[in-house]
Design a protein around this motif. Structure first.
Motif, PDB file in Angstrom:
ATOM      1  N   HIS A 115       0.840  -1.199   0.000  1.00 10.32           N
ATOM      2  CA  HIS A 115       0.000   0.000   0.000  1.00 10.32           C
ATOM      3  C   HIS A 115       0.882   1.260   0.000  1.00 10.32           C
ATOM      4  O   HIS A 115       0.657   2.206  -0.759  1.00 10.32           O
ATOM      5  CB  HIS A 115      -0.916  -0.031   1.228  1.00 10.32           C
ATOM      6  N   ILE A 116       1.918   1.236   0.857  1.00  8.04           N
ATOM      7  CA  ILE A 116       2.845   2.376   0.930  1.00  8.04           C
ATOM      8  C   ILE A 116       3.522   2.593  -0.426  1.00  8.04           C
ATOM      9  O   ILE A 116       3.598   3.720  -0.932  1.00  8.04           O
ATOM     10  CB  ILE A 116       3.904   2.133   2.038  1.00  8.04           C
ATOM     11  N   ALA A 117       3.991   1.494  -1.028  1.00  7.54           N
ATOM     12  CA  ALA A 117       4.673   1.599  -2.328  1.00  7.54           C
ATOM     13  C   ALA A 117       3.720   2.158  -3.384  1.00  7.54           C
ATOM     14  O   ALA A 117       4.119   2.994  -4.206  1.00  7.54           O
ATOM     15  CB  ALA A 117       5.208   0.228  -2.743  1.00  7.54           C
ATOM     16  N   ASP A 118       2.469   1.724  -3.353  1.00  2.42           N
ATOM     17  CA  ASP A 118       1.461   2.248  -4.278  1.00  2.42           C
ATOM     18  C   ASP A 118       1.320   3.759  -4.147  1.00  2.42           C
ATOM     19  O   ASP A 118       1.285   4.482  -5.141  1.00  2.42           O
ATOM     20  CB  ASP A 118       0.078   1.642  -3.934  1.00  2.42           C
ATOM     21  N   CYS A 119       1.217   4.224  -2.889  1.00  2.00           N
ATOM     22  CA  CYS A 119       1.049   5.662  -2.639  1.00  2.00           C
ATOM     23  C   CYS A 119       2.273   6.437  -3.123  1.00  2.00           C
ATOM     24  O   CYS A 119       2.127   7.504  -3.731  1.00  2.00           O
ATOM     25  CB  CYS A 119       0.823   5.925  -1.149  1.00  2.00           C
ATOM     26  N   ILE A 120       3.479   5.901  -2.857  1.00  2.00           N
ATOM     27  CA  ILE A 120       4.699   6.588  -3.301  1.00  2.00           C
ATOM     28  C   ILE A 120       4.678   6.712  -4.820  1.00  2.00           C
ATOM     29  O   ILE A 120       4.986   7.762  -5.392  1.00  2.00           O
ATOM     30  CB  ILE A 120       5.966   5.824  -2.858  1.00  2.00           C
ATOM     31  N   CYS A 121       4.289   5.620  -5.462  1.00  2.00           N
ATOM     32  CA  CYS A 121       4.264   5.584  -6.912  1.00  2.00           C
ATOM     33  C   CYS A 121       3.320   6.657  -7.474  1.00  2.00           C
ATOM     34  O   CYS A 121       3.695   7.413  -8.378  1.00  2.00           O
ATOM     35  CB  CYS A 121       3.776   4.200  -7.326  1.00  2.00           C
ATOM     36  N   LYS A 122       2.129   6.727  -6.901  1.00  2.00           N
ATOM     37  CA  LYS A 122       1.161   7.733  -7.347  1.00  2.00           C
ATOM     38  C   LYS A 122       1.729   9.137  -7.158  1.00  2.00           C
ATOM     39  O   LYS A 122       1.633   9.995  -8.032  1.00  2.00           O
ATOM     40  CB  LYS A 122      -0.137   7.621  -6.534  1.00  2.00           C
ATOM     41  N   PHE A 123       2.331   9.363  -5.986  1.00  2.00           N
ATOM     42  CA  PHE A 123       2.862  10.684  -5.649  1.00  2.00           C
ATOM     43  C   PHE A 123       3.962  11.099  -6.628  1.00  2.00           C
ATOM     44  O   PHE A 123       3.958  12.203  -7.173  1.00  2.00           O
ATOM     45  CB  PHE A 123       3.399  10.669  -4.221  1.00  2.00           C
ATOM     46  N   VAL A 124       4.889  10.184  -6.844  1.00  2.00           N
ATOM     47  CA  VAL A 124       6.035  10.468  -7.713  1.00  2.00           C
ATOM     48  C   VAL A 124       5.560  10.757  -9.137  1.00  2.00           C
ATOM     49  O   VAL A 124       6.075  11.640  -9.823  1.00  2.00           O
ATOM     50  CB  VAL A 124       7.027   9.278  -7.651  1.00  2.00           C
ATOM     51  N   ASN A 125       4.540  10.011  -9.565  1.00  2.00           N
ATOM     52  CA  ASN A 125       3.976  10.241 -10.897  1.00  2.00           C
ATOM     53  C   ASN A 125       3.327  11.608 -11.026  1.00  2.00           C
ATOM     54  O   ASN A 125       3.613  12.354 -11.956  1.00  2.00           O
ATOM     55  CB  ASN A 125       2.932   9.166 -11.215  1.00  2.00           C
ATOM     56  N   THR A 126       2.460  11.957 -10.048  1.00  2.00           N
ATOM     57  CA  THR A 126       1.745  13.228 -10.184  1.00  2.00           C
ATOM     58  C   THR A 126       2.673  14.421  -9.971  1.00  2.00           C
ATOM     59  O   THR A 126       2.378  15.509 -10.417  1.00  2.00           O
ATOM     60  CB  THR A 126       0.562  13.351  -9.193  1.00  2.00           C
ATOM     61  N   HIS A 127       3.799  14.228  -9.265  1.00  2.00           N
ATOM     62  CA  HIS A 127       4.707  15.354  -9.057  1.00  2.00           C
ATOM     63  C   HIS A 127       5.861  15.373 -10.052  1.00  2.00           C
ATOM     64  O   HIS A 127       6.793  16.154  -9.915  1.00  2.00           O
ATOM     65  CB  HIS A 127       5.228  15.363  -7.617  1.00  2.00           C
ATOM     66  N   ASP A 128       5.769  14.458 -11.026  1.00  2.00           N
ATOM     67  CA  ASP A 128       6.729  14.482 -12.122  1.00  2.00           C
ATOM     68  C   ASP A 128       8.177  14.366 -11.663  1.00  2.00           C
ATOM     69  O   ASP A 128       9.050  15.104 -12.128  1.00  2.00           O
ATOM     70  CB  ASP A 128       6.531  15.800 -12.913  1.00  2.00           C
ATOM     71  N   ILE A 129       8.440  13.470 -10.712  1.00  2.00           N
ATOM     72  CA  ILE A 129       9.823  13.300 -10.251  1.00  2.00           C
ATOM     73  C   ILE A 129      10.234  11.840 -10.414  1.00  2.00           C
ATOM     74  O   ILE A 129      11.037  11.304  -9.658  1.00  2.00           O
ATOM     75  CB  ILE A 129       9.987  13.744  -8.768  1.00  2.00           C
ATOM     76  N   MET A 130       9.663  11.199 -11.452  1.00  2.00           N
ATOM     77  CA  MET A 130       9.924   9.773 -11.697  1.00  2.00           C
ATOM     78  C   MET A 130      11.406   9.443 -11.808  1.00  2.00           C
ATOM     79  O   MET A 130      11.891   8.513 -11.181  1.00  2.00           O
ATOM     80  CB  MET A 130       9.228   9.340 -13.001  1.00  2.00           C
ATOM     81  N   GLY A 131      12.116  10.206 -12.623  1.00  2.00           N
ATOM     82  CA  GLY A 131      13.504   9.864 -12.929  1.00  2.00           C
ATOM     83  C   GLY A 131      14.491  10.224 -11.818  1.00  2.00           C
ATOM     84  O   GLY A 131      15.586   9.677 -11.752  1.00  2.00           O
ATOM     85  N   GLU A 132      14.104  11.142 -10.946  1.00  2.00           N
ATOM     86  CA  GLU A 132      15.056  11.627  -9.946  1.00  2.00           C
ATOM     87  C   GLU A 132      15.141  10.651  -8.784  1.00  2.00           C
ATOM     88  O   GLU A 132      14.136  10.298  -8.196  1.00  2.00           O
ATOM     89  CB  GLU A 132      14.573  12.985  -9.384  1.00  2.00           C
TER      90      GLU A 132
END
Ligand code: ADP
Length: 451
Positions: A115-132
């Motif tokens: 669940h935590i990993a899911d939330c991190i994934c969503k957050f990183v996607n919407t804040h456009d910091i995938m590659g960093e």
């Protein structure tokens, strides 16, 4: 009138146990002091309820911290993911809160971390910091034994959590494995801390005198900066600065029965029906997760005794466990006139009908006794720490909804602390902001600066 008098005398008989003398608070301080010392020592730690975990956080921030960090905050009602940008005194925080459903709080560790990993994934996607690959500070507010700044093993669950297969495990590994299962996300966990440490760090960023952090939220806990020479448990390196933040986990004070002399029948009943009977005894007398329920148990008892809410419907929610929220206590105590607007609203929400102004007065009285005991116990805890640290001027950073929203908690604490702190030592209680986010980023920043 005679009848009235005897009614109030009867009520008094049912709530007397919440009124403790100054001598009693001093006795509690003495016991707490002994228990803390026993927790700090390698030879006696295994017998102590208060674990006094060294955190591996050795330096406070100096205000020059810079950079972009991810932070996670798990430890109560919600889970948050944050992006924190530090630039000297400027701190920019973006965050998103995600609910943790009850089935996950009481499910398996794998479900929780997925669940935590899911939330991190969503957050990183919407804040456009995938590659960093941002450094991450994880605020995980349960008792943990640290083996390094980024290595922590859960020692037990508290505050309504009980996920299978996590106690004793390395949290960083559990998080990394869950992120790997998601496949496409890479973070570097540089620090695991708890909310008390985050709170201390966050305030220390702008106040050099801050050496204590206190949480009064879902749970109750404190941490402080201690000299290494007093930390018998410490077997890390002893380079300068010769100090480390100690996470007291004092919520467990009383688990060995040493507080039984102040516990009321209501405290015992609450404990019996909790998911961790016999554990977190001090926390259960103070924190937001439990205070409303203690009030409810007293109101229930007074009602049964015919001293309150005469003719009440036995189906009403006053008789349902957990239904009297701690926020009601704050609201009820904010009523300052004979109209009892907030009190009535709370009673209406519980489905009570036909209550009188006198009932409202009694409900408010019960709330004031129970919140004052909680504030005085917190004050006794802080006074013990302040006397132990023994510095002339100290700031205590405090966070948590109970402290933040209760109308008298701050004043009650200060009042009692003035009585209990050694003469000559000055202190102030400072409301801290964003401890779990800003604090975690600051720890991550200090850690990356030092390596
Ligand atoms: P956490 O400790 O979970 O990170 P909080 O500091 O918000 O988060 O604390 C949540 C606890 O505070 C809950 O137990 C809740 O009952 C209590 N609480 C929420 N609102 C209030 C309020 N207005 N007054 C007192 N307690 C409150």
């Amino acid at each position: 009138n005679q009848e009235k008098l005897s009614k109030y005398e009867k009520i008094e008989g049912f709530v007397r146990g919440f009124k403790l003398s100054s001598l009693t608070y001093k006795r509690i301080m003495q016991l707490l002091h002994e228990e803390m010392n026993s927790g700090l020592s390698k030879t006696t730690n295994h017998m102590a309820d208060i674990k006094m975990f060294p955190t591996f956080v050795r330096s406070l921030p100096d205000g020059t911290e810079k950079g972009k960090y991810l932070a996670l905050d798990l430890g109560g009602t919600n889970f948050r993911v944050l992006m924190v940008e530090l630039n000297g005194k400027d701190v920019d925080i973006q965050s998103k809160t995600y609910l943790i459903p009850q089935r996950i709080m009481l499910g398996t560790g794998t479900q929780l971390f997925d669940h935590i990993a899911d939330c991190i994934c969503k957050f990183v996607n919407t804040h456009d910091i995938m590659g960093e690959k941002l450094p991450l500070g994880f605020t995980f507010s349960f008792p943990c034994k640290q083996e390094g700044l980024a290595t922590a093993r859960l020692s037990k669950w508290t505050k309504g959590f009980r996920c299978e297969g996590v106690v004793g495990e390395d949290l960083c590994i559990l998080l990394h494995e869950a992120l790997k299962r998601k496949g496409n996300i890479d973070v570097e966990v540089v620090a695991i801390i708890n909310d008390a440490v985050g709170t201390l760090m966050s305030t220390a960023h702008s106040d050099r005198n801050c050496e204590i952090g206190l949480i009064l939220g879902t749970g109750c806990n404190a941490c402080y900066m201690e000299n290494l020479e007093h930390v018998g448990l410490w077997d890390g390196e002893i380079r300068n600065p010769k100090q480390v933040i100690v996470n007291t986990e004092w919520g467990a004070f009383g688990d060995n029965g040493c507080l039984d002399f102040i516990r009321t029948e209501y405290d015992r009943e609450l404990d019996t029906f909790s998911i961790n009977p016999g554990k977190q005894i001090l926390e259960k007398m103070i924190s937001g997760m439990y205070m409303g329920e203690i009030v409810r148990l007293v109101l229930e008892r007074l009602t049964m005794e015919g001293l309150l809410f005469s003719g009440v419907d036995r189906e009403c929610e006053l008789f349902v466990r957990g239904r009297f929220y701690t926020k009601y206590v704050s609201e009820i105590e904010s009523d300052h006139d004979e109209f009892f607007r907030n009190t009535k609203q709370a009673l209406d929400e519980l489905g009570l009908e036909g209550y009188s102004s006198e009932d409202c007065k009694i409900v408010k009285y019960v709330c004031t006794l129970i919140s004052a005991r909680a504030a005085f116990l917190s004050a006794a805890g802080l006074a013990t720490l302040i006397n132990k640290i023994n510095k002339p001027n100290m700031t205590i950073a405090v966070d948590g909804s109970l402290y933040r929203f209760h109308p008298r908690f701050h004043n009650l604490m200060c009042l009692k602390m003035k009585e209990l702190v050694r003469p000559g030592l000055k202190f102030q209680l400072q409301l801290s902001h964003d401890g779990s986010g800003k604090g975690a980023a600051l720890v991550a920043a200090v850690a990356t600066r030092l390596r």
